[in-house]
Design a protein around this motif. Structure first.
Motif, PDB file in Angstrom:
ATOM      1  N   HIS A  65       0.804  -1.227   0.000  1.00 51.67           N
ATOM      2  CA  HIS A  65       0.000   0.000   0.000  1.00 51.67           C
ATOM      3  C   HIS A  65       0.835   1.275   0.000  1.00 51.67           C
ATOM      4  N   ILE A 101       0.991  -5.756  -6.259  1.00 48.11           N
ATOM      5  CA  ILE A 101      -0.243  -5.495  -5.520  1.00 48.11           C
ATOM      6  C   ILE A 101      -0.872  -6.853  -5.203  1.00 48.11           C
ATOM      7  N   GLU A 102      -1.192  -7.045  -3.943  1.00 47.30           N
ATOM      8  CA  GLU A 102      -1.623  -8.358  -3.435  1.00 47.30           C
ATOM      9  C   GLU A 102      -2.552  -9.127  -4.363  1.00 47.30           C
ATOM     10  N   HIS A 103      -3.587  -8.454  -4.896  1.00 44.85           N
ATOM     11  CA  HIS A 103      -4.615  -9.205  -5.642  1.00 44.85           C
ATOM     12  C   HIS A 103      -4.209  -9.514  -7.077  1.00 44.85           C
ATOM     13  N   ASP A 122      -8.198  -7.301   3.517  1.00 46.87           N
ATOM     14  CA  ASP A 122      -8.318  -6.298   2.465  1.00 46.87           C
ATOM     15  C   ASP A 122      -9.646  -6.564   1.760  1.00 46.87           C
ATOM     16  N   HIS A 124     -10.727  -6.101  -1.108  1.00 45.55           N
ATOM     17  CA  HIS A 124     -10.720  -6.622  -2.483  1.00 45.55           C
ATOM     18  C   HIS A 124     -10.180  -8.043  -2.612  1.00 45.55           C
ATOM     19  N   GLY A 297      -3.494  -0.574 -10.592  1.00 45.46           N
ATOM     20  CA  GLY A 297      -4.236  -0.996  -9.406  1.00 45.46           C
ATOM     21  C   GLY A 297      -4.614  -2.463  -9.480  1.00 45.46           C
ATOM     22  N   CYS A 298      -5.238  -2.946  -8.392  1.00 44.74           N
ATOM     23  CA  CYS A 298      -5.607  -4.361  -8.355  1.00 44.74           C
ATOM     24  C   CYS A 298      -6.798  -4.637  -9.252  1.00 44.74           C
ATOM     25  N   CYS A 358       0.108   0.259  -4.488  1.00 44.24           N
ATOM     26  CA  CYS A 358      -1.267   0.762  -4.433  1.00 44.24           C
ATOM     27  C   CYS A 358      -1.246   2.282  -4.621  1.00 44.24           C
ATOM     28  N   CYS A 361      -4.098   4.925  -5.664  1.00 41.37           N
ATOM     29  CA  CYS A 361      -5.450   4.354  -5.562  1.00 41.37           C
ATOM     30  C   CYS A 361      -6.125   4.748  -4.266  1.00 41.37           C
ATOM     31  N   LEU A 362      -5.361   4.780  -3.172  1.00 40.57           N
ATOM     32  CA  LEU A 362      -5.952   5.125  -1.877  1.00 40.57           C
ATOM     33  C   LEU A 362      -5.425   6.460  -1.363  1.00 40.57           C
ATOM     34  N   ASN A 380     -10.844   1.115  -8.298  1.00 36.89           N
ATOM     35  CA  ASN A 380     -12.196   0.644  -7.983  1.00 36.89           C
ATOM     36  C   ASN A 380     -13.036   1.557  -7.096  1.00 36.89           C
ATOM     37  N   ARG A 386     -10.862   9.949  -1.749  1.00 38.79           N
ATOM     38  CA  ARG A 386     -10.161   8.664  -1.871  1.00 38.79           C
ATOM     39  C   ARG A 386      -8.714   8.837  -2.354  1.00 38.79           C
TER      40      ARG A 386
HETATM   41  S1  SF4 Z   1      -8.018  -1.184  -4.032  1.00 37.41           S
HETATM   42 FE1  SF4 Z   1      -6.234   0.086  -4.319  1.00 37.41          FE
HETATM   43  S2  SF4 Z   1      -5.368   0.190  -2.250  1.00 37.41           S
HETATM   44 FE2  SF4 Z   1      -6.735  -1.564  -2.258  1.00 37.41          FE
HETATM   45  S3  SF4 Z   1      -5.439  -3.321  -2.814  1.00 37.41           S
HETATM   46 FE3  SF4 Z   1      -6.334  -2.505  -4.700  1.00 37.41          FE
HETATM   47  S4  SF4 Z   1      -4.779  -1.113  -5.508  1.00 37.41           S
HETATM   48 FE4  SF4 Z   1      -4.330  -1.471  -3.355  1.00 37.41          FE
END
Ligand code: SF4
Lengths: 417, 164
Positions: A65, A101-103, A122, A124, A297-298, A358, A361-362, A380, A386
């Protein structure tokens, strides 16, 4: 009455048949947390009095993040997570230069698999539904408990079946399908429910299914599930980190609702500030000037997303009034973008190409918005503030629309180019 | 248990970025998070919260990210409980797991800012003592009551897993 895909998976992990609305305890196959949620999960783990995680090979800690760490405090949080991983012998610790990014990362590493239950700190985490895993986001206390015990509590979701037909038109993607669905049901229309996709699932490339499953939570859904087909199983062939058994819904499953979508009738859509459900066709917004474009992003940082953006940006220039930031979702994708010439197309166009994070995105770093600024983003969420100042605006769109908007300096359809 | 306090009123779809913007997620300290509680909705909001206040919200309160920091921020700011027409799933889990009381009243009518409220958690009733109106909450399932009764998931699990 038969069971939905969510019910079949949950029943297997609860050791008994289940029905929507019930509270059950399940065993989980994989647990994840990130640099924001892991520190609190580790605290919960310790408060529980636990000493060892239930299975070090089934826990992933992803520093994504605020990384590469944006300040001293984010660095301290990452240090806590690294030390925990080391002391617990957790091999799946991912960070700068070897992660993503994790996802985007976990499916790529074959760590989340069809038929499994995956819980993540998380929201997502639902992304892995694209592979037919019952994957859902939880808070840190849940994750601390799951790391310690290998279990979690669930309320069995009711299921909204989405029956797909037709083929995607050019410049229309899974992003447009999921924006269409969120626009239809609203931001809480699927609260405590799962989406289950069926029908012509093969018309959606796997990368697009990740996008769709990723945003299921934007309608409040617990999960967004796709039955794993040959494309999904083929993707996992050389990646799966362990054996797995794909599962499918019963033919006589009981659905709370059925929504039919003809993919051929979808158009590029945009979600206006400040709600992912405020969805309109891109044409309605054409001409609104933008200051920044984020592609990544994810939700849309996968290969097909980068390809679509490159298709638009190749040989063109980012508008002088726009900062265009491209963020591949993982190190593997970043490297591939370099090898296959996409990186050059982005850089030559005047875009920023970032290591996976990330970041914007956040509203974390790498592209935070000032008051009054407007951004088109492939991410997303476009809640107020945001991506930065509460008086900034975020419009959510697919990567082709985002890239076209970067070139023209205003919200635009790629068809205009 | 009856919680009495002053009503602080917010609207529908109050998301976790509004409750605690991501830039503050570099700490897990409730008092520090509490100083920025609901700042994403209105930069002046934290200054309006008095310890013991009851937050009255519309539908889908707490939608968005899984950050448990949202519950910690509310608790750190001294919010005694949240009454809403509905809650987003993950926020509901997090509050339950931390033993923070939520009251879901789909039929919640208009409650004036600053009204004096009495929330009866056991009976599931929200009384607006200023206007005299009473709203009924959805009763909580036994599983959730058990976790709340223990004070959250950790004490609940300790009791069960480790016999503490
Ligand atoms: S929504 Fe944004 S902050 Fe959350 S895991 Fe996906 S890229 Fe990262």
């Amino acid at each position: 009455m038969g069971m939905t895909l969510a019910e079949v998976i949950i029943a297997r992990h609860a050791g008994r048949p289940v029905a929507a609305g019930e509270f059950v305890e399940v065993s989980v196959d994989f647990v994840l947390a990130n640099d924001i949620t892991a520190p609190l999960a580790i605290r919960a783990f310790r408060e529980l009095g636990a000493e060892r995680v239930f299975d070090p090979g089934r826990v992933a800690l992803v520093l994504d993040h605020f990384t590469p760490c944006k300040d001293v405090r984010s660095a301290e949080q990452c240090r806590v997570v690294r030390e925990f991983a080391r002391s617990q012998g957790i091999p799946h610790l991912f960070g700068e230069g070897r992660g993503g990014i994790e996802h985007v990362l976990l499916p790529e590493r074959g760590l989340v698999l069809p038929g499994e239950i995956v819980v993540g700190g998380d929201s997502h985490t639902c992304t892995y539904g694209a592979l037919g895993a019952f994957a859902t986001g939880m808070g840190s206390t849940d994750i601390g408990y799951a790391m310690a015990t290998g279990r979690a509590w669930l309320r069995v979701p009711g299921t909204i079946r989405v029956e797909l037909s037709g083929e995607l038109p050019h410049w229309v993607t899974g992003k447009d399908l999921v924006l269409h669905l969120i626009g239809k049901v609203g931001t809480s229309g699927a609260n405590w429910c799962a989406f289950e996709f069926g029908g012509n699932v093969g018309a959606l490339p796997l990368d697009d299914r990740f996008t769709v499953a990723n945003m299921a939570v934007e309608a409040g859904a617990t999960a967004g599930l796709f039955p794993p087909d040959d494309e999904a199983l083929g993707y996992l062939r050389n990646r799966a980190s362990r054996g797995f058994e794909p599962v499918y819904p019963d033919p006589d499953a009981d659905y709370a609702e059925v929504i039919e979508v003809d993919l051929g009738k979808l158009r590029p859509l945009v979600a206006r500030p400040h709600s992912p459900a405020s969805v309109v066709p891109v044409e309605e917004l054409e001409g609104i000037p933008v200051d920044q474009v984020v592609i990544g992003g994810c939700t849309n940082g996968r290969w097909r997303d980068l390809l679509l953006a490159a298709e638009v940006l190749l040989g063109r220039k980012v508008h002088p009034g726009v900062r265009c930031i491209v963020i591949p979702g993982s190190q593997e994708l970043h490297l591939r973008a370099v090898r296959e010439g996409l990186a050059e197309a982005f850089l030559a166009a005047g875009a920023v190409l970032s290591t996976p994070t990330c970041g914007p995105c956040l509203g974390g770093h790498m592209g935070v918005l000032a008051a009054g600024e407007r951004c088109v983003s492939t991410t997303n969420r476009n809640f107020r503030g945001r991506m930065g100042h509460p008086d900034s605006e975020v419009y959510l769109a697919n990567p082709a629309v985002a890239a076209a908007s970067a070139v023209l300096g205003r919200i635009a359809s790629p068809e205009e180019l | 248990m009856i919680i009495e306090g002053r009503a602080l009123v917010v609207g529908d779809d109050v998301d976790t970025d509004a409750i605690i913007p991501a830039r503050y997620l570099v700490t897990t300290n409730p008092a520090e998070l509490g100083r920025h509680c609901l700042e994403g909705l209105d930069p002046g909001f934290p200054g309006r919260i008095r310890p013991g206040d009851i937050l009255m919200a519309g539908t889908n309160f707490g939608c968005g990210s899984s950050r448990e920091h949202a519950v910690l921020a509310l608790r750190g700011a001294g919010v005694a409980c949240v009454v809403a027409k509905s809650f987003a799933r993950i926020f509901f889990r997090n509050a339950t797991n931390l033993g923070f009381p939520l009251v879901e009243c789909p039929g919640l009518g208009k409650v004036g800012e600053g009204h004096h409220l009495a929330v009866d958690l056991g009976k599931g009733l929200v009384r607006d003592l200023t206007s005299g109106r009473v709203f009924e909450a959805i009763p909580l399932p036994d599983f959730i009551l058990g976790v709340l009764d223990a004070g959250g998931l950790i004490p609940w699990a300790k009791r069960r897993e480790y016999g503490a």
